[in-house]
Design a protein around this motif. Structure first.
Motif, PDB file in Angstrom:
ATOM      1  N   ILE A 435       0.845  -1.041   0.064  1.00 51.24           N
ATOM      2  CA  ILE A 435       0.064   0.171   0.047  1.00 51.24           C
ATOM      3  C   ILE A 435       0.961   1.209  -0.032  1.00 51.24           C
ATOM      4  O   ILE A 435       1.934   1.599   0.764  1.00 51.24           O
ATOM      5  N   ILE A 436       0.587   2.249  -1.082  1.00 50.57           N
ATOM      6  CA  ILE A 436       1.384   3.453  -1.277  1.00 50.57           C
ATOM      7  C   ILE A 436       0.550   4.590  -0.845  1.00 50.57           C
ATOM      8  O   ILE A 436      -0.557   4.918  -1.357  1.00 50.57           O
ATOM      9  N   GLY A 437       0.847   5.415   0.339  1.00 45.41           N
ATOM     10  CA  GLY A 437       0.285   6.319   0.912  1.00 45.41           C
ATOM     11  C   GLY A 437       0.535   7.874   0.004  1.00 45.41           C
ATOM     12  O   GLY A 437       1.551   7.855  -0.423  1.00 45.41           O
ATOM     13  N   ASN A 605       7.104  10.218  -4.442  1.00 46.97           N
ATOM     14  CA  ASN A 605       7.686   8.890  -3.919  1.00 46.97           C
ATOM     15  C   ASN A 605       8.884   9.058  -3.069  1.00 46.97           C
ATOM     16  O   ASN A 605       9.844   8.352  -3.195  1.00 46.97           O
ATOM     17  N   ARG A 606       9.038  10.154  -2.226  1.00 47.53           N
ATOM     18  CA  ARG A 606       9.960  10.105  -1.312  1.00 47.53           C
ATOM     19  C   ARG A 606       9.682  10.602  -0.082  1.00 47.53           C
ATOM     20  O   ARG A 606      10.198  10.514   1.110  1.00 47.53           O
ATOM     21  N   SER A 625       4.171  11.699  -2.364  1.00 46.87           N
ATOM     22  CA  SER A 625       3.553  10.232  -1.888  1.00 46.87           C
ATOM     23  C   SER A 625       4.658   9.611  -1.409  1.00 46.87           C
ATOM     24  O   SER A 625       5.781   9.738  -1.429  1.00 46.87           O
ATOM     25  N   GLY A 626       4.236   8.561  -0.680  1.00 44.54           N
ATOM     26  CA  GLY A 626       5.387   7.310  -0.140  1.00 44.54           C
ATOM     27  C   GLY A 626       6.010   6.360  -1.276  1.00 44.54           C
ATOM     28  O   GLY A 626       5.523   6.494  -2.478  1.00 44.54           O
ATOM     29  N   VAL A 627       6.607   5.477  -0.604  1.00 42.39           N
ATOM     30  CA  VAL A 627       7.392   4.568  -1.457  1.00 42.39           C
ATOM     31  C   VAL A 627       7.471   3.312  -0.959  1.00 42.39           C
ATOM     32  O   VAL A 627       7.561   3.365   0.584  1.00 42.39           O
TER      33      VAL A 627
END
Length: 634
Positions: A435-437, A605-606, A625-627
């Protein structure tokens, strides 16, 4: 990944050869370890010129060599290779110089496949080469002049290929920005923006012909924005390779922005010329337009486009376009317009092909040849499926989405970074949800806080999203993986981080991951500055009593995943300051706070926090966003 390069991380480059080929020959040549890792197919052509960088393309493991020219020279092919006789290129002209309006970016041409660069400016046809010398011309940026003066210069053309036309690839220099009250915006690879004026509406256009010769494609960029036909307001932004310059709008602060450039990874995924994309360390952005200059009577300076475009001036001079990006210069208000950024030429060709078999599916797959590891990078919600029973454990990293920045009268707080977890887990031949937040939105209304980032998860581990930056008087920054910064002119403290403070490179993190609190706002009546958002590696800085926004906390770097995969992650967003004294984003993608103007968003994505914003019409930056990154032995 794991490619060794001959260039430094910036303009200070040297001309020694890289060593990736030598590593391949020693590690994976005949009898050299092919049974324990990837193998290679024969090598490509041999050539010299410029600064070289050898790297591995994500996915199938194609190995490329790029020749990077930031000044004129020659590309000399001395021996044919086994991967055909064609090369790929990027040719960007010099950016235009500015007066009042923002200058246009240099023309942008490439035949790199659309998976790396958008198709708008692609020629789509291969470029054949033979054993020969090919001249390379890198165009200089045009000269900037005072806002009301004539003489702002167009950028100089860049070119590559045989001396004869029409085979030679030519990218036009960017159009100069217009001056005050005169129809002087110039066409170019991308057009210049019109200068602010009391009558007439002026802007520059993109160029479709070069000295009578047809250009393919017909467009190398976009036109500049128009002025607003009104005294004391903005001019237009310069055009960029990816979009037109913004038009001015009477009475609105954020107008006349530079047209966005385009990103192109032809020089390699970790080549950092052109670092001013959506995040502070993205790299590979080119041909952004310059922002327009404001006026002391009521308008504001605006931002240059991602891809090297210079910011416009307000009470200060317009900023120059970035070196070796073809970015247009930023317009001056009643001051000096910025010079254009010089252009760039990059040539690449395939030199080898790695073959390796992944033991699982999901995400984008890289093969790290130095450490003989397979790496899966997830930037969206998917599944990781193990299909090889020999794979019994993996290392993994989880970053939550960054928090959005807050928006206050002058100094909103920076958003906190998402928590950052690193550890290992046993696996079996089954599927695991990843799951990517997403990042939280930055505040758009005055005196409001941003939105908290969304949690990311993998293998039963959850990394909390970053806390929101504050925008309200006496409202604390939001809690999260790392806390958001407090807002202007109050005793507002930063939010708390759920992650453990501190952290060191490559250490196993605690269950909740790494995270730190945000910085406090300065309570002084004349300061009006917000605190920085916390990062995975350090707390956000308190806003000092000097009108300056607090710096975002730095993130952490995990070298386990290779130099081109992770880098620093989860940096906090900077707090917005007063009179352009803004807090920088933390290392790891944190967005810089901005007053005046929109806060910079955290890098996607960082897991990075967004920068704070200020002034009624500005907005704060969004969180990145996350990664999730997974690695195991190849």
């Amino acid at each position: 990944m794991g490619a060794r390069s001959s260039q430094s991380r910036g303009p200070g480059l040297n001309k020694s050869d890289g060593h990736l080929l030598e590593y391949f020959r020693q590690a994976f040549g005949a009898g050299g370890g092919a049974n324990s890792g990837p193998t290679i197919t024969p090598f490509g052509l041999t050539a010299t010129g410029g600064v070289t960088n050898e790297y591995i393309e994500p996915g199938p493991g194609s190995v490329y060599k790029a020749h990077i020219f930031t000044s004129s020279g020659t590309f000399e092919v001395t021996q044919p290779g086994s991967f055909g006789d064609t090369i790929e290129y990027l040719v960007v002209g010099g950016g235009g110089g500015a007066a009042s309006g923002g200058a246009g970016a240099g023309g942008y041409r490439t035949n790199v496949p659309t998976s790396i660069a958008p198709p708008l400016h692609n020629t789509s046809s291969p470029f054949p080469v033979s054993v020969a010398v090919y001249p390379v011309t890198v165009g200089a940026g045009g000269a900037g002049v005072p806002a009301g003066s004539p003489g702002a210069g167009n950028g100089v053309d860049s070119s590559f290929g045989p001396p004869s036309d029409p085979e030679r690839i030519i990218s036009k220099g960017g159009g100069a920005g217009g001056r005050i009250n005169v129809d002087s915006a110039q066409p170019g690879g991308s057009g210049g923006g019109g200068g602010r004026a009391s009558s007439g509406t002026w802007s520059g256009s993109s160029t479709e012909t070069i000295t009578g010769l047809p250009v393919s494609p017909t467009s190398q960029g976009f036109g500049g924005g128009s002025n607003d036909n009104n005294a004391n307001y903005n001019g237009g932004g310069g055009g960029g390779a990816g979009g037109a310059g913004g038009n001015a709008s009477p009475g609105t602060a954020v107008t006349g922005v530079g047209g966005v450039g385009l990103r192109n990874a032809i020089a390699g995924p970790n080549y950092l010329i052109g670092t001013d994309g959506p995040g502070p360390t993205t790299g590979g952005w080119f041909a952004g337009g310059g922002g327009t200059g404001g006026d002391t009577g009521g308008s504001y300076a605006t931002l240059g486009g991602a891809g090297g475009g210079g910011d416009g001036g307000y009470t200060s001079d317009g900023r120059p376009g970035v070196y070796a990006t073809g970015g247009g210069g930023g317009g001056g208000g009643n001051t000096l317009g910025g010079n254009g950024g010089s252009g760039i030429v990059v040539v690449r060709y395939q030199i080898a092909q790695l073959t390796a078999t992944a033991k699982a599916t999901g995400g984008v797959i890289f093969f790290d040849t130095v450490n003989t590891k397979t790496i899966h990078v997830f930037t969206s919600t998917q599944t990781f499926t193990v299909n090889d029973a020999s794979l019994t454990s993996v290392n993994y990293l989880v970053a939550g989405g960054g928090g959005g920045g807050g928006k206050a009268g002058l100094g909103g707080g920076g958003g906190g970074a998402g928590a950052l977890f690193y550890g290992s887990t046993p696996v079996t031949t089954t599927s695991y949800p990843i799951i990517i937040g997403g990042g939280g939105n930055g505040a758009t209304a005055q005196y409001t806080s941003g939105v908290k980032g969304v949690n990311s998860s993998a293998f039963g581990t959850t990394s909390e999203g970053g806390g929101a930056g504050s925008g309200g008087v006496a409202v604390a920054g939001g809690n999260g993986g790392s806390g958001g910064g407090g807002a202007m002119r109050s005793a507002a403290v930063g939010g708390l981080g759920s992650g453990a403070p501190g952290g060191t490179d490559n250490s196993t993190s605690p269950p909740a991951g790494w995270g730190n609190p945000g910085g406090a706002a300065d309570p002084g009546a004349g300061s009006d500055s917000g605190g920085g958002g916390g990062g995975a590696g350090a707390a956000g800085s308190n806003a000092p009593a000097s009108e300056t926004g607090g710096k975002g906390g730095d993130g952490l770097k995990y070298t386990t995943f290779g130099i081109s995969i992770a880098g620093e992650l989860c940096g906090g967003g900077g707090g917005a300051g007063r009179n352009e004294k803004n807090g920088l984003g933390g290392l790891g993608g944190g967005g810089t706070g901005i007053t005046p103007g929109p806060g910079i968003s955290g890098q996607e994505n960082r897991g990075a926090g967004g920068g704070g914003g200020g002034y009624p019409s500005a907005v704060a930056g969004n969180g990145g966003s996350g990664v999730v990154i997974i690695s195991y032995p190849s």
